[in-house]
Design a protein around this motif. Structure first.
Motif, mmCIF file in Angstrom:
data_model
loop_
_atom_site.group_PDB
_atom_site.id
_atom_site.type_symbol
_atom_site.label_atom_id
_atom_site.label_comp_id
_atom_site.label_asym_id
_atom_site.label_seq_id
_atom_site.Cartn_x
_atom_site.Cartn_y
_atom_site.Cartn_z
ATOM 1 N N ALA A 186 39.845 -69.773 58.190
ATOM 2 C CA ALA A 186 39.138 -69.511 59.441
ATOM 3 C C ALA A 186 38.815 -70.786 60.208
ATOM 4 O O ALA A 186 38.901 -70.815 61.442
ATOM 5 C CB ALA A 186 37.856 -68.734 59.162
ATOM 6 N N LEU A 187 38.442 -71.859 59.493
ATOM 7 C CA LEU A 187 37.937 -73.061 60.162
ATOM 8 C C LEU A 187 38.710 -74.332 59.841
ATOM 9 O O LEU A 187 38.387 -75.391 60.383
ATOM 10 C CB LEU A 187 36.461 -73.268 59.796
ATOM 11 N N GLY A 188 39.707 -74.252 58.975
ATOM 12 C CA GLY A 188 40.427 -75.456 58.593
ATOM 13 C C GLY A 188 39.745 -76.167 57.437
ATOM 14 O O GLY A 188 38.625 -75.816 57.044
ATOM 15 N N PRO A 189 40.402 -77.206 56.868
ATOM 16 C CA PRO A 189 39.879 -77.836 55.658
ATOM 17 C C PRO A 189 38.522 -78.511 55.820
ATOM 18 O O PRO A 189 37.670 -78.396 54.937
ATOM 19 C CB PRO A 189 40.970 -78.862 55.292
ATOM 20 N N PHE A 190 38.283 -79.211 56.941
ATOM 21 C CA PHE A 190 37.032 -79.958 57.083
ATOM 22 C C PHE A 190 35.851 -79.016 57.314
ATOM 23 O O PHE A 190 34.889 -78.989 56.534
ATOM 24 C CB PHE A 190 37.139 -80.963 58.236
ATOM 25 N N PHE A 191 35.913 -78.228 58.395
ATOM 26 C CA PHE A 191 34.799 -77.324 58.698
ATOM 27 C C PHE A 191 34.711 -76.204 57.668
ATOM 28 O O PHE A 191 33.624 -75.658 57.438
ATOM 29 C CB PHE A 191 34.950 -76.758 60.110
ATOM 30 N N GLY A 192 35.844 -75.865 57.066
ATOM 31 C CA GLY A 192 35.821 -74.866 56.001
ATOM 32 C C GLY A 192 34.985 -75.311 54.818
ATOM 33 O O GLY A 192 34.248 -74.516 54.231
ATOM 34 N N ARG A 193 35.071 -76.591 54.471
ATOM 35 C CA ARG A 193 34.248 -77.123 53.366
ATOM 36 C C ARG A 193 32.767 -77.067 53.716
ATOM 37 O O ARG A 193 31.922 -76.772 52.861
ATOM 38 C CB ARG A 193 34.672 -78.560 53.042
ATOM 39 N N ILE A 194 32.456 -77.346 54.978
ATOM 40 C CA ILE A 194 31.050 -77.280 55.409
ATOM 41 C C ILE A 194 30.550 -75.839 55.323
ATOM 42 O O ILE A 194 29.450 -75.567 54.819
ATOM 43 C CB ILE A 194 30.893 -77.828 56.836
ATOM 44 N N GLY A 195 31.363 -74.904 55.806
ATOM 45 C CA GLY A 195 30.969 -73.503 55.758
ATOM 46 C C GLY A 195 30.738 -73.021 54.335
ATOM 47 O O GLY A 195 29.743 -72.330 54.060
ATOM 48 N N TRP A 196 31.643 -73.384 53.431
ATOM 49 C CA TRP A 196 31.498 -72.966 52.039
ATOM 50 C C TRP A 196 30.267 -73.614 51.396
ATOM 51 O O TRP A 196 29.567 -72.995 50.595
ATOM 52 C CB TRP A 196 32.751 -73.287 51.251
ATOM 53 N N TRP A 197 29.964 -74.860 51.778
ATOM 54 C CA TRP A 197 28.765 -75.520 51.252
ATOM 55 C C TRP A 197 27.517 -74.771 51.697
ATOM 56 O O TRP A 197 26.595 -74.557 50.913
ATOM 57 C CB TRP A 197 28.710 -76.975 51.733
ATOM 58 N N ILE A 198 27.489 -74.356 52.968
ATOM 59 C CA ILE A 198 26.332 -73.592 53.462
ATOM 60 C C ILE A 198 26.193 -72.286 52.687
ATOM 61 O O ILE A 198 25.102 -71.926 52.242
ATOM 62 C CB ILE A 198 26.475 -73.315 54.970
ATOM 63 N N GLU A 199 27.315 -71.566 52.518
ATOM 64 C CA GLU A 199 27.246 -70.269 51.850
ATOM 65 C C GLU A 199 26.940 -70.395 50.362
ATOM 66 O O GLU A 199 26.153 -69.604 49.823
ATOM 67 C CB GLU A 199 28.568 -69.512 52.029
ATOM 68 N N SER A 200 27.565 -71.366 49.704
ATOM 69 C CA SER A 200 27.478 -71.431 48.240
ATOM 70 C C SER A 200 26.317 -72.271 47.726
ATOM 71 O O SER A 200 25.843 -72.055 46.598
ATOM 72 C CB SER A 200 28.782 -71.991 47.674
#
Length: 373
Positions: free
Chosen positions: A112-126
Motif C-alpha cells: 500500500a505504501l512502499g518499503p519506507f512508509f510501509g515500515r512506519i505503518g507497520w511500526w505504528i500498528e504492531s
C-alpha cells in the motif's frame, strides 16, 4: 470512528460490519454516530437506519477530523476501528475506548505504501498502537486475528471475538451457468491479489476454453487488472463489472460455479459466506487469516498453500460436480447459522463490559444508572 462507509467507492466488508452493528445498536435505543471520510457518493452528513453519519476529510485527514469530533462529543463509548492505522482516540477520549480490528495488516503495508512508509505503518500498528491502547478492550471477528493481536502484545483476556453476521440472501432468478464461471467479489486493491484469479483463468483455459471470470467490485486497481488480463491473453474471458448493487451481486454469485478469494489477508470474509448461501464453494489461501475460519476445509471449500495448489483445487472442483454440489449444500447449511442479531448481542455485551454495566441492562438505562451514581 471508521475510515470509510459502505457508500465509499472503496467500501467493503469491514464497513458493512460496522454499519450493521451500528444500525442494530440504534434499534436498541443507543445514539450512534459514525465518523468517516468524505466522498462524492454521499453528503457530508445524513441519517441512515437511525445512525448519524458525519463524513469529513479524505483518507489521510479523516483521522484529524475524528479527533476533533471526539473532543466535541459527549460519547459514552468510542469505537476506534483500526484498519491498520488507529485513530489515536485514546489520546483525547474522555470515556472508554473499544478497539475494533478486523485483521492485522503486516503484509499489506508494503504494497500500500512502499518499503519506507510501509515500515512506519507497520511500526505504528504492531508496536505503538498496542501500547497506546494497552488498557482498552478489543473486538475482532475471528480467533485467528485474536491470536495475531496476542502476538503483538494485546492480552487475550482483553479481546472478544464477535464474528460477522450474514444477511439473508435475496431471491434470485439466476441459475447455475452451463459453462464454468469463477467469481471474485472484492475491493479492487493490491492486497486482494486479484491478479491470481486472472492467472488462474490463463492456466485453466486450455482445458476449459469456455471458462469465464467475473470480478465484482470497485477500486483503484481496476485498470491494472484490466491490463493484466490483456497481458495474459484472457481479456475476452474476464469480465470486470465494477460496482454493482446488492441484487446484481447476488445474481452473479448465484450463477457461478466457484468463488475465488486470493486475498493476502482477510479478517473473516463476508463474501465467502454470501457465496455459500447460494451453494457456491470458495477457494482461498490458508495464510490469509480469517478465511480459514469462514471456510470449513474440505466441507464448504478448499484452502491452498500456494498458487499451484490454488490451481489444483480449482481443477478439482471444476471437474468433480458431485463434490462441488456437496460443498455447496454444506456451505448453504452453514451460512444459515450466522446472523447479525447474534453478532449484535455479543457486541453489545462488549459495550456493557467497557462501561462496567450489568450484562442485562438494556440500551438507554445506562444513562439513568450514571445519573443515579
Amino acid at each position: 470512528m471508521n475510515w470509510r462507509d459502505t457508500r465509499h467507492p472503496e467500501g467493503g466488508g469491514s464497513e458493512r460490519y460496522v454499519e450493521r452493528i451500528a444500525e442494530g445498536l440504534a434499534r436498541l435505543g443507543y445514539r450512534v454516530s459514525i465518523q468517516c471520510a468524505g466522498h462524492d457518493r454521499a453528503p457530508s452528513g445524513d441519517w441512515v437506519a437511525g445512525v448519524r453519519f458525519r463524513r469529513r476529510g479524505n483518507k489521510f485527514t479523516v483521522y484529524l477530523h475524528a479527533l476533533l469530533a471526539i473532543l466535541r462529543s459527549d460519547a459514552d463509548v468510542i469505537v476506534d476501528v483500526q484498519n491498520g492505522m488507529p485513530f489515536f482516540s485514546r489520546l483525547v477520549a474522555r470515556c472508554p475506548v473499544l478497539v475494533l480490528v478486523h485483521h492485522v495488516h503486516r503484509e499489506q503495508w508494503h504494497s500500500a505504501l512502499g518499503p519506507f512508509f510501509g515500515r512506519i505503518g507497520w511500526w505504528i500498528e504492531s508496536w505503538l498502537a498496542p501500547r497506546l491502547y494497552r488498557k482498552c478492550r478489543y473486538i475482532t471477528v475471528s480467533n485467528v486475528t485474536r491470536d495475531e493481536l496476542g502476538g503483538l502484545g494485546v492480552e487475550l483476556r482483553r479481546t472478544v471475538v464477535v464474528p460477522n453476521g450474514l444477511d439473508a440472501p435475496p431471491a434470485v432468478t439466476a441459475r447455475r451457468t452451463e459453462a464454468p464461471v469463477l467469481v471474485a467479489v472484492s475491493r479492487l486493491v493490491p492486497h486482494k491479489r486479484l491478479e491470481h484469479a486472472i492467472d488462474l483463468v490463463a492456466r485453466l483455459r486450455p482445458q476449459w476454453p469456455d471458462l469465464r471470470l467475473e470480478l465484482v467490485g470497485e477500486g483503484p486497481w481496476k485498470d491494472v487488472l484490466r491490463q493484466h488480463a490483456i497481458d495474459r491473453g484472457v481479456q475476452d474471458s474476464v469480465v470486470i463489472h465494477g460496482w454493482v448493487d446488492e441484487q446484481a451481486k447476488h445474481e452473479i454469485l448465484a450463477g457461478a460455479w466457484l468463488h475465488v478469494c486470493p486475498s493476502v489477508k482477510e479478517g473473516w470474509g463476508i463474501v465467502i459466506m454470501e457465496a455459500a448461501s447460494h451453494g457456491v464453494p470458495t477457494i482461498a489461501y490458508r495464510s490469509a487469516g480469517g478465511v480459514a475460519e469462514a471456510i470449513v476445509e474440505h466441507r464448504t471449500g478448499l484452502l491452498a498453500e500456494d498458487f499451484d495448489d490454488f490451481v489444483r483445487h480449482a481443477e478439482t472442483l471444476l471437474r468433480d460436480q458431485p463434490l462441488r454440489k456437496a460443498m455447496g449444500a454444506a456451505g448453504r447449511e452453514r451460512a444459515q447459522q450466522f446472523s447479525w442479531e447474534e453478532s449484535l448481542d455479543a457486541f453489545e455485551g462488549a459495550v456493557h463490559s467497557a462501561l462496567r454495566l450489568p450484562p442485562r441492562l438494556v440500551a438507554g438505562e445506562h444513562r439513568v444508572a450514571q445519573q443515579v451514581e
